[in-house]
Design a protein around this motif. Structure first.
Motif, PDB file in Angstrom:
ATOM      1  N   ASP A 500      12.010  40.650 -24.667  1.00  0.00           N
ATOM      2  CA  ASP A 500      11.812  39.893 -23.428  1.00  0.00           C
ATOM      3  C   ASP A 500      10.640  40.518 -22.689  1.00  0.00           C
ATOM      4  O   ASP A 500      10.633  41.735 -22.454  1.00  0.00           O
ATOM      5  CB  ASP A 500      13.076  39.943 -22.566  1.00  0.00           C
ATOM      6  CG  ASP A 500      13.036  38.947 -21.415  1.00  0.00           C
ATOM      7  OD1 ASP A 500      11.984  38.865 -20.742  1.00  0.00           O
ATOM      8  OD2 ASP A 500      14.051  38.268 -21.186  1.00  0.00           O
ATOM      9  N   ARG A 502       9.916  40.510 -19.673  1.00  0.00           N
ATOM     10  CA  ARG A 502      10.277  41.113 -18.390  1.00  0.00           C
ATOM     11  C   ARG A 502      10.752  42.548 -18.534  1.00  0.00           C
ATOM     12  O   ARG A 502      10.683  43.328 -17.583  1.00  0.00           O
ATOM     13  CB  ARG A 502      11.353  40.273 -17.699  1.00  0.00           C
ATOM     14  CG  ARG A 502      10.875  38.888 -17.266  1.00  0.00           C
ATOM     15  CD  ARG A 502      12.034  38.018 -16.844  1.00  0.00           C
ATOM     16  NE  ARG A 502      12.915  37.718 -17.959  1.00  0.00           N
ATOM     17  CZ  ARG A 502      14.020  36.973 -17.878  1.00  0.00           C
ATOM     18  NH1 ARG A 502      14.363  36.444 -16.716  1.00  0.00           N
ATOM     19  NH2 ARG A 502      14.763  36.754 -18.942  1.00  0.00           N
ATOM     20  N   SER A 655       9.796  35.509 -30.152  1.00  0.00           N
ATOM     21  CA  SER A 655       8.634  36.328 -29.809  1.00  0.00           C
ATOM     22  C   SER A 655       7.366  35.719 -30.392  1.00  0.00           C
ATOM     23  O   SER A 655       6.310  35.704 -29.744  1.00  0.00           O
ATOM     24  CB  SER A 655       8.827  37.760 -30.319  1.00  0.00           C
ATOM     25  OG  SER A 655       7.776  38.596 -29.881  1.00  0.00           O
ATOM     26  N   ARG A 658       6.384  32.775 -28.183  1.00  0.00           N
ATOM     27  CA  ARG A 658       5.791  33.181 -26.901  1.00  0.00           C
ATOM     28  C   ARG A 658       4.352  33.625 -27.074  1.00  0.00           C
ATOM     29  O   ARG A 658       3.528  33.452 -26.170  1.00  0.00           O
ATOM     30  CB  ARG A 658       6.610  34.316 -26.271  1.00  0.00           C
ATOM     31  CG  ARG A 658       7.964  33.912 -25.763  1.00  0.00           C
ATOM     32  CD  ARG A 658       8.538  34.970 -24.844  1.00  0.00           C
ATOM     33  NE  ARG A 658       8.596  36.281 -25.443  1.00  0.00           N
ATOM     34  CZ  ARG A 658       9.621  36.737 -26.169  1.00  0.00           C
ATOM     35  NH1 ARG A 658      10.681  35.957 -26.375  1.00  0.00           N
ATOM     36  NH2 ARG A 658       9.609  37.954 -26.685  1.00  0.00           N
TER      37      ARG A 658
END
Length: 671
Positions: A500, A502, A655, A658
């Protein structure tokens, strides 16, 4: 002080591959002798071969008999008393003005057992004859063999130098063919042919039907260009371009000459890129380039030993208006490079294509160099390995980066006193393009790094050598080093973005560290070791502000693992971590303790293969199956914890998705 010829021979180095150099030195001596006689002359060179091998049939494996020696005959000035004394004196200055180093006769004894000399010459109106042998001994000249007598009537000036007993290591490393030896002699004495000062030279050999005329060899194999001129300041230089066709062993070079003699040779490979060992000439033949630079400037500055030029080399103390060696070398190389440009264009384009492909597919961060540093990139050889090529590109990139940043900082300082803001703006706009490209390049490097890491991550999820799957510790190490905290590693040393984005932005993280050994303000009284534990805000506890916005727990399980005991439920495991952290005691800065507030949310990630057993654990915890079937999610009310169970493939695929837009922009497909 006495000289020791044997000692000098022993201390003189001669590489085995240079076994013909003693012959070349003898030929140059004969040329000098004819020049001293101030008349047209002749030189005859005879190859002496093993007489027993000469009797072998032509189809025999040793059809070309071994060379045992050479005989060099000239009709020059001969061994007059003056010349004999010079020969008998080591380091004699007699031939300094011709670049003579006094080492030729020493090389004779290095490669041959001995030399025998016979010379008929004029001395004080008489015709004399001198004979002597030259050995590897203290004195060199065998005094018993030295004879000087009046020559018989009718004898004309003539000197014979016989090099006898070719030592095997030099003989075996030297060419045996008369044709090749003839070419090598011309190459060594090229300036004499080039400037028209070579006498008639013929090479005789029992293995060929007729002598080889070296002037014919020169005319047929050495292509001479029209002399050209170039200027440096008020100095005028001439350069003659020569191609040695059929030769691929001699390096391309430029000779700096004085008084029609080559003094200093410089290899082009160190100065001009994209030079193949042999260049394809306009005539369709491959050749080696040799340039000859002349001029009054060089004639006036040649040193006494004729091995160098007395020219300022560093530009530290040049005379007013004087040309430095760097000036001469730089301009000469530019002149030669321009002349050879049509012959190197193919290699240059090939190198550029290779570099462009390398940048596009492997190192996209260097793409701006193809536009902003075209000249520097164009100088890189296409023959470098990928590692060397990347290093060369990195050097150019760093130089460019420093140059742009330095110029930008200078412009910023100028704005403080600038009165013409439009002019400042124009200069900044000119720099802005480069600054943008540098920023893109830095981003490209980071994106490339991500692609490599994802490829490695994908590989680690498959079967490894031995037919087993990676342990969870190996997967763990890819995302964050084990037994470390965020205080101990650099920001770029982890890859939490795989899970992630973040998670990369946190205040404190501990990886496989007991809860009791966390940083003081985070530690609780427990020896449990979450794989990854993240606190998203500084824990500056106060009575009014608990200071924790959220806590993240990540747990890894071995890929394809299905053997879980009932008391080894990963969902229960992460919830136990949550309870430990809520029941444990954190510390205020003053050392007093405080409970983590109940309302602080926890986010728990379990990364595992969704085997049947793992799916049952998730379903028992009332987690919801994700739409893609590759995970479960849900909220545990009593623990105030959000839980996700994710398959390794889902983590990898998400992933990739993204990052796909970045990979596509850089033309880096992800498989």
């Amino acid at each position: 002080m006495q000289a020791n010829v044997a000692g000098r021979v022993r201390n003189t180095k001669l590489a085995e591959r240079n076994g013909l150099l003693p012959l070349f030195e003898a030929v140059v001596n004969s040329i000098d002798a004819i020049h001293d006689a101030e008349r047209d002359g002749n030189i005859d060179i005879k190859i002496d071969r093993d007489p027993k091998q000469l009797e072998l049939p032509l189809h025999h494996p040793k059809a070309i008999p071994d060379i045992v020696g050479f005989s060099i005959v000239d009709d020059g000035v001969g061994f007059t008393e003056k010349n004999f004394q010079s020969f008998n004196t080591l380091d004699s200055p007699e031939k300094e003005n011709r670049g003579g180093k006094g080492i030729g006769r020493i090389l004779w004894l290095k490669a041959f057992e001995r030399a025998e000399i016979e010379s008929v010459y004029h001395e004080s109106g008489a015709v004399c004859e001198r004979r002597f042998s030259f050995h590897r001994s203290v004195q060199g000249i065998d005094q018993h063999s030295h004879q000087t007598v009046a020559a018989a009537n009718g004898k004309r000036p003539q000197t014979i130098v016989r090099l006898i007993g070719y030592r095997q290591k030099y003989r075996d490393s030297s060419p045996k063919s008369a044709e090749i030896i003839a070419r090598r002699i011309v190459e060594h004495c090229l300036q004499f042919f080039l400037f028209g000062t070579a006498p008639s030279i013929r090479l005789h050999d029992a293995t060929i039907p007729a002598p080889i005329d070296l002037w014919t060899v020169f005319r047929e194999n050495f292509h001479i260009g029209e002399p050209r001129k170039f200027e440096i300041g008020d100095q005028v230089f001439g350069i003659t371009d020569v191609f040695l066709t059929g030769d691929r062993d001699t390096p391309h070079h430029v000779n700096f000459c004085a008084h029609k003699r080559a003094v200093l040779s410089v290899k082009l490979v160190d100065h001009i890129p994209h030079l193949t060992p042999a260049l394809l000439t306009d005539s369709g033949e491959y050749g080696v380039y040799s340039g000859f630079v002349t001029g009054d400037f060089l004639d006036e500055r040649v040193t006494a030993d004729r091995t160098e030029f007395d020219i300022d080399r560093r530009g530290e103390f040049p005379l007013h208006g004087d040309t430095t060696w760097d000036d001469l070398l730089d301009v000469t190389m530019k002149v030669v490079a321009e002349h050879l440009a049509p012959l190197t264009a193919g290699a240059k384009q090939k190198a550029w294509d290779r570099i462009e492909a390398f940048v596009q597919t492997k190192e996209p961060r260097y793409r701006p160099l193809l536009h902003f540093r075209t000249h520097e990139v164009g100088l890189i050889s296409g023959e470098l390995s990928d590692e060397r090529l990347e290093l060369e590109l990195h050097k150019i990139y760093e130089d460019w980066k420093r140059e742009v940043i330095s110029a930008s900082n200078l412009e910023l300082r100028r704005t403080a006193t600038a009165r013409n803001l439009p002019a400042v703006r124009e200069r900044f706009l000119a720099l802005f393009s480069s600054l943008q490209e540098i920023a893109k390049s830095e981003l490209a490097e980071y994106v490339l790094q991500r692609r490599v890491i994802l490829e490695f991550f994908q590989k680690m999820l498959g079967l490894q050598e031995g037919g087993t799957f990676s342990r969870e510790e190996a997967i763990h190490e890819i995302l964050f080093p084990r037994h470390k905290t965020s205080d101990e590693i650099e920001y770029d040393d982890h890859n939490l973005w795989i899970l992630d984005e973040r998670l990369s932005f946190h205040r404190y993280l501990a990886s496989d560290v007991p809860l009791s050994q966390l940083k003081k303000e985070y530690a609780v009284q427990s020896e449990r070791r979450p794989d990854i534990l993240i606190f998203n805000r500084p824990m500056a506890f106060s009575e009014q502000d608990p200071g924790v916005s959220s806590v993240v727990v990540v747990e890894f399980k071995r890929p394809e693992r299905n053997e879980y005991a009932e008391d080894d439920n990963p969902v229960d495991q992460v919830l136990d971590y949550v309870q430990e952290l809520r029941d444990g005691r954190a510390h205020r800065p003053d050392g007093t303790t405080i409970h983590v507030a109940q309302h602080v949310p926890f986010y728990c990630f379990i990364i595992a293969t969704l085997t049947p057993k793992m799916r049952r654990f998730a379903q028992r915890a009332n987690l919801i199956l994700a739409p893609d079937g590759e995970g479960f999610f849900g909220f545990n009310g009593p623990s105030q914890a959000y839980i996700e169970v994710l398959s390794y493939q889902k983590v990898l695929i998400d992933s990739k998705r993204r990052n796909k837009v970045f990979f596509d922009k850089l033309q880096l497909p992800m498989y």
